[in-house]
Design a protein around this motif. Sequence first.
Motif, PDB file in Angstrom:
ATOM      1  N   ALA A  94      -9.509   5.092   7.510  1.00  0.00           N
ATOM      2  CA  ALA A  94      -8.757   4.749   6.300  1.00  0.00           C
ATOM      3  C   ALA A  94      -7.414   5.390   5.901  1.00  0.00           C
ATOM      4  O   ALA A  94      -6.659   5.122   4.995  1.00  0.00           O
ATOM      5  N   GLY A  95      -7.015   6.468   6.672  1.00  0.00           N
ATOM      6  CA  GLY A  95      -5.953   7.222   6.173  1.00  0.00           C
ATOM      7  C   GLY A  95      -5.916   8.608   6.879  1.00  0.00           C
ATOM      8  O   GLY A  95      -6.912   9.108   7.727  1.00  0.00           O
ATOM      9  N   VAL A  96      -4.861   9.497   6.708  1.00  0.00           N
ATOM     10  CA  VAL A  96      -4.852  10.729   7.067  1.00  0.00           C
ATOM     11  C   VAL A  96      -4.728  11.765   5.745  1.00  0.00           C
ATOM     12  O   VAL A  96      -3.462  11.585   4.933  1.00  0.00           O
ATOM     13  N   ALA A  97      -5.667  12.793   5.418  1.00  0.00           N
ATOM     14  CA  ALA A  97      -5.645  13.344   4.527  1.00  0.00           C
ATOM     15  C   ALA A  97      -4.665  14.666   4.605  1.00  0.00           C
ATOM     16  O   ALA A  97      -5.013  15.393   5.732  1.00  0.00           O
ATOM     17  N   VAL A  98      -3.878  15.009   3.928  1.00  0.00           N
ATOM     18  CA  VAL A  98      -3.168  16.368   4.110  1.00  0.00           C
ATOM     19  C   VAL A  98      -3.707  17.665   3.796  1.00  0.00           C
ATOM     20  O   VAL A  98      -4.221  17.489   2.697  1.00  0.00           O
ATOM     21  N   VAL A  99      -4.180  18.563   5.122  1.00  0.00           N
ATOM     22  CA  VAL A  99      -4.706  19.702   4.552  1.00  0.00           C
ATOM     23  C   VAL A  99      -3.894  20.862   4.215  1.00  0.00           C
ATOM     24  O   VAL A  99      -4.434  21.539   3.446  1.00  0.00           O
ATOM     25  N   SER A 100      -2.701  20.868   4.795  1.00  0.00           N
ATOM     26  CA  SER A 100      -1.813  21.978   4.543  1.00  0.00           C
ATOM     27  C   SER A 100      -0.343  21.620   4.517  1.00  0.00           C
ATOM     28  O   SER A 100      -0.285  20.754   5.330  1.00  0.00           O
ATOM     29  N   VAL A 101       0.419  22.036   3.879  1.00  0.00           N
ATOM     30  CA  VAL A 101       1.855  21.414   3.814  1.00  0.00           C
ATOM     31  C   VAL A 101       2.761  22.622   4.237  1.00  0.00           C
ATOM     32  O   VAL A 101       2.785  23.675   3.632  1.00  0.00           O
ATOM     33  N   GLN A 102       3.702  22.354   5.153  1.00  0.00           N
ATOM     34  CA  GLN A 102       4.622  23.488   5.366  1.00  0.00           C
ATOM     35  C   GLN A 102       5.572  23.724   4.566  1.00  0.00           C
ATOM     36  O   GLN A 102       6.402  22.593   4.291  1.00  0.00           O
ATOM     37  N   PRO A 103       5.539  24.970   4.167  1.00  0.00           N
ATOM     38  CA  PRO A 103       6.631  25.278   2.883  1.00  0.00           C
ATOM     39  C   PRO A 103       8.221  24.855   3.441  1.00  0.00           C
ATOM     40  O   PRO A 103       8.592  25.424   4.720  1.00  0.00           O
ATOM     41  N   GLY A 104       8.778  24.147   2.745  1.00  0.00           N
ATOM     42  CA  GLY A 104      10.249  23.625   3.219  1.00  0.00           C
ATOM     43  C   GLY A 104      10.400  22.785   4.146  1.00  0.00           C
ATOM     44  O   GLY A 104      11.370  22.456   4.557  1.00  0.00           O
ATOM     45  N   GLY A 105       9.287  22.165   4.656  1.00  0.00           N
ATOM     46  CA  GLY A 105       9.091  20.986   5.609  1.00  0.00           C
ATOM     47  C   GLY A 105       9.376  19.593   5.023  1.00  0.00           C
ATOM     48  O   GLY A 105       9.585  19.616   3.882  1.00  0.00           O
TER      49      GLY A 105
ATOM     50  N   ALA B 188       9.711  16.270   0.150  1.00  0.00           N
ATOM     51  CA  ALA B 188       9.397  14.953  -0.600  1.00  0.00           C
ATOM     52  C   ALA B 188       8.335  14.939  -1.673  1.00  0.00           C
ATOM     53  O   ALA B 188       7.991  14.003  -2.195  1.00  0.00           O
ATOM     54  N   GLY B 189       7.792  16.104  -1.846  1.00  0.00           N
ATOM     55  CA  GLY B 189       6.786  16.269  -2.957  1.00  0.00           C
ATOM     56  C   GLY B 189       5.362  15.854  -2.521  1.00  0.00           C
ATOM     57  O   GLY B 189       4.453  15.830  -3.315  1.00  0.00           O
ATOM     58  N   ILE B 190       5.299  15.607  -1.095  1.00  0.00           N
ATOM     59  CA  ILE B 190       3.582  15.461  -0.665  1.00  0.00           C
ATOM     60  C   ILE B 190       2.902  16.692  -0.879  1.00  0.00           C
ATOM     61  O   ILE B 190       3.366  17.794  -0.529  1.00  0.00           O
ATOM     62  N   ARG B 191       1.618  16.847  -1.350  1.00  0.00           N
ATOM     63  CA  ARG B 191       0.828  17.838  -1.442  1.00  0.00           C
ATOM     64  C   ARG B 191      -0.355  17.879  -0.762  1.00  0.00           C
ATOM     65  O   ARG B 191      -1.013  16.616  -0.229  1.00  0.00           O
ATOM     66  N   THR B 192      -1.111  18.868  -0.783  1.00  0.00           N
ATOM     67  CA  THR B 192      -2.491  19.115  -0.151  1.00  0.00           C
ATOM     68  C   THR B 192      -3.554  18.127  -0.731  1.00  0.00           C
ATOM     69  O   THR B 192      -3.340  18.172  -2.113  1.00  0.00           O
ATOM     70  N   GLY B 193      -4.244  17.285  -0.223  1.00  0.00           N
ATOM     71  CA  GLY B 193      -5.042  16.368  -0.609  1.00  0.00           C
ATOM     72  C   GLY B 193      -4.593  14.899  -0.797  1.00  0.00           C
ATOM     73  O   GLY B 193      -5.387  13.813  -0.790  1.00  0.00           O
ATOM     74  N   ASP B 194      -3.131  14.825  -0.871  1.00  0.00           N
ATOM     75  CA  ASP B 194      -2.846  13.498  -0.548  1.00  0.00           C
ATOM     76  C   ASP B 194      -3.208  12.758   0.486  1.00  0.00           C
ATOM     77  O   ASP B 194      -3.609  13.403   1.585  1.00  0.00           O
TER      78      ASP B 194
ATOM     79  N   VAL C 246      -3.995   7.014  -7.049  1.00  0.00           N
ATOM     80  CA  VAL C 246      -2.812   6.360  -7.466  1.00  0.00           C
ATOM     81  C   VAL C 246      -1.712   6.222  -6.236  1.00  0.00           C
ATOM     82  O   VAL C 246      -1.629   7.206  -5.544  1.00  0.00           O
ATOM     83  N   ARG C 247      -1.365   5.143  -5.787  1.00  0.00           N
ATOM     84  CA  ARG C 247      -0.246   4.753  -4.684  1.00  0.00           C
ATOM     85  C   ARG C 247       1.044   5.092  -5.024  1.00  0.00           C
ATOM     86  O   ARG C 247       1.478   4.692  -6.080  1.00  0.00           O
ATOM     87  N   ARG C 248       1.696   5.833  -4.039  1.00  0.00           N
ATOM     88  CA  ARG C 248       3.040   6.201  -4.371  1.00  0.00           C
ATOM     89  C   ARG C 248       3.852   5.914  -2.957  1.00  0.00           C
ATOM     90  O   ARG C 248       3.161   6.232  -1.942  1.00  0.00           O
ATOM     91  N   THR C 249       5.135   5.924  -3.219  1.00  0.00           N
ATOM     92  CA  THR C 249       5.899   5.672  -1.941  1.00  0.00           C
ATOM     93  C   THR C 249       7.188   6.779  -2.103  1.00  0.00           C
ATOM     94  O   THR C 249       7.895   6.440  -3.151  1.00  0.00           O
ATOM     95  N   VAL C 250       7.325   7.552  -1.218  1.00  0.00           N
ATOM     96  CA  VAL C 250       8.713   8.474  -1.257  1.00  0.00           C
ATOM     97  C   VAL C 250       9.472   8.432  -0.178  1.00  0.00           C
ATOM     98  O   VAL C 250       8.980   7.897   0.925  1.00  0.00           O
ATOM     99  N   GLY C 251      10.788   8.852  -0.055  1.00  0.00           N
ATOM    100  CA  GLY C 251      11.580   8.743   0.959  1.00  0.00           C
ATOM    101  C   GLY C 251      11.792  10.175   1.431  1.00  0.00           C
ATOM    102  O   GLY C 251      11.318  11.130   0.682  1.00  0.00           O
ATOM    103  N   VAL C 252      11.376  10.265   2.693  1.00  0.00           N
ATOM    104  CA  VAL C 252      11.435  11.380   3.435  1.00  0.00           C
ATOM    105  C   VAL C 252      12.466  11.646   4.734  1.00  0.00           C
ATOM    106  O   VAL C 252      12.606  10.611   5.381  1.00  0.00           O
ATOM    107  N   THR C 253      13.084  12.959   4.659  1.00  0.00           N
ATOM    108  CA  THR C 253      13.948  13.160   5.966  1.00  0.00           C
ATOM    109  C   THR C 253      12.868  14.034   6.893  1.00  0.00           C
ATOM    110  O   THR C 253      12.602  15.065   6.623  1.00  0.00           O
ATOM    111  N   LEU C 254      12.925  13.308   8.086  1.00  0.00           N
ATOM    112  CA  LEU C 254      11.912  13.926   8.767  1.00  0.00           C
ATOM    113  C   LEU C 254      12.423  15.371   9.543  1.00  0.00           C
ATOM    114  O   LEU C 254      13.611  15.267   9.746  1.00  0.00           O
ATOM    115  N   GLY C 255      11.369  16.353   9.699  1.00  0.00           N
ATOM    116  CA  GLY C 255      11.773  17.499  10.307  1.00  0.00           C
ATOM    117  C   GLY C 255      11.491  17.518  11.754  1.00  0.00           C
ATOM    118  O   GLY C 255      11.631  16.457  12.454  1.00  0.00           O
TER     119      GLY C 255
END
Length: 359
Positions: free
Chosen positions: A288-299, A304-310, A348-357
């Motif tokens: 049903a989706g992909v859970a974020v385990v960790s976020v690369q600092p500055g990535g 984009a404000g995505i956090r662990t657990g999203d 809560v569902r959210r949509t954000v703009g992201v510039t890919l690394g």
Amino acid sequence: MDVSRTRRTLRTTAALGSCCLVLASGCTVPGGGSAEDGSTTQAAQQAAVPVSVTDLQNQYLKVIKNVLPSVVQIEASRDLGSGVVYDGSGRIVTNAHVVGNEKTFRVTTANSEEPLTASLVYSYPEQDLAVIRLDKVPDGLKPASFGDTQKVQVGQITLAMGSPLGLSSSVTEGIVSATGRTVTENPEGGGTGATIANMVQTSAAINPGNSGGALVDLDGRVIGIPTLAASDPDLGGSAAPGIGFAIPASMVKTIADQIVKQGKVTDSGRAALGVTARTVVDENYQPAGVAVVSVQPGGAADRAGIRTGDIITKVGDDHITTITSLAVSLASDRPGQRTTVTYSREGVRRTVGVTLGEQ
């Protein structure tokens, strides 16, 4: 349908867009009417035929004679595959899954009666490519000529050259069945787990040992490195004839050139979110989706404000249900590209703009 690298399972994800089949004449056309009745002359009819059986066969023979000396057999301690001579300094490009974790190899070239020794230069499993180098360059070593992937067309005749089942200098024939395929190797089947975009699909037989060899056009140019072959789970995982995949020559050159010049890959050209993640399931135990385990600092995700657990459920227009579907979606994007990511946080569902690394 499952797809595998010679003997490894993977998935394909690509729309079956419309394609054009180009046919070459298999024989010359017999003479028609006479000059008296005004019909087309035999000479004119023959001139209208694209190619004769003899011409086509002679072209096959010419290509094989010119290219086969550039294709080698590679032996690791527990695996066997093929490779393509990349330059006159003894560098050979092959698949990362052929070299595995090995550092030294035995290589049989067209001009060597006994196997030669070679060492690993660099392996890049993310694209399933690697470069090794002969410890001693034999006389007459012939680098292959690589073609332009942008010019590859569906219906184009191809020859696959390599060492299937250890039978060195073997050649199979087919056509380009499709282009632009995105495939993902299954690491449980021995693959690298790479998701590879823009692969060339071919009907030329790809068997165990063909991996790392050459997919060649009738101008004698390498248009891809055969890497994957299809298998049908309904047939016990046996090969599905006529469905194979090759890494496009443009990507091979991009990666190999960096390895040759810098000893490693510094510009992958592969987009990334900058997260580690895992697949999550719903109440029915369906992905049903992909859970974020960790976020690369500055990535990209961090910016984009995505956090662990999203829980990521969409990238651009692509619905994300598994880690594989996330990798497939990103495989068609480029670093620096702007896209959107849809995710849920505490319901809560959210949509954000992201510039890919970059991966």
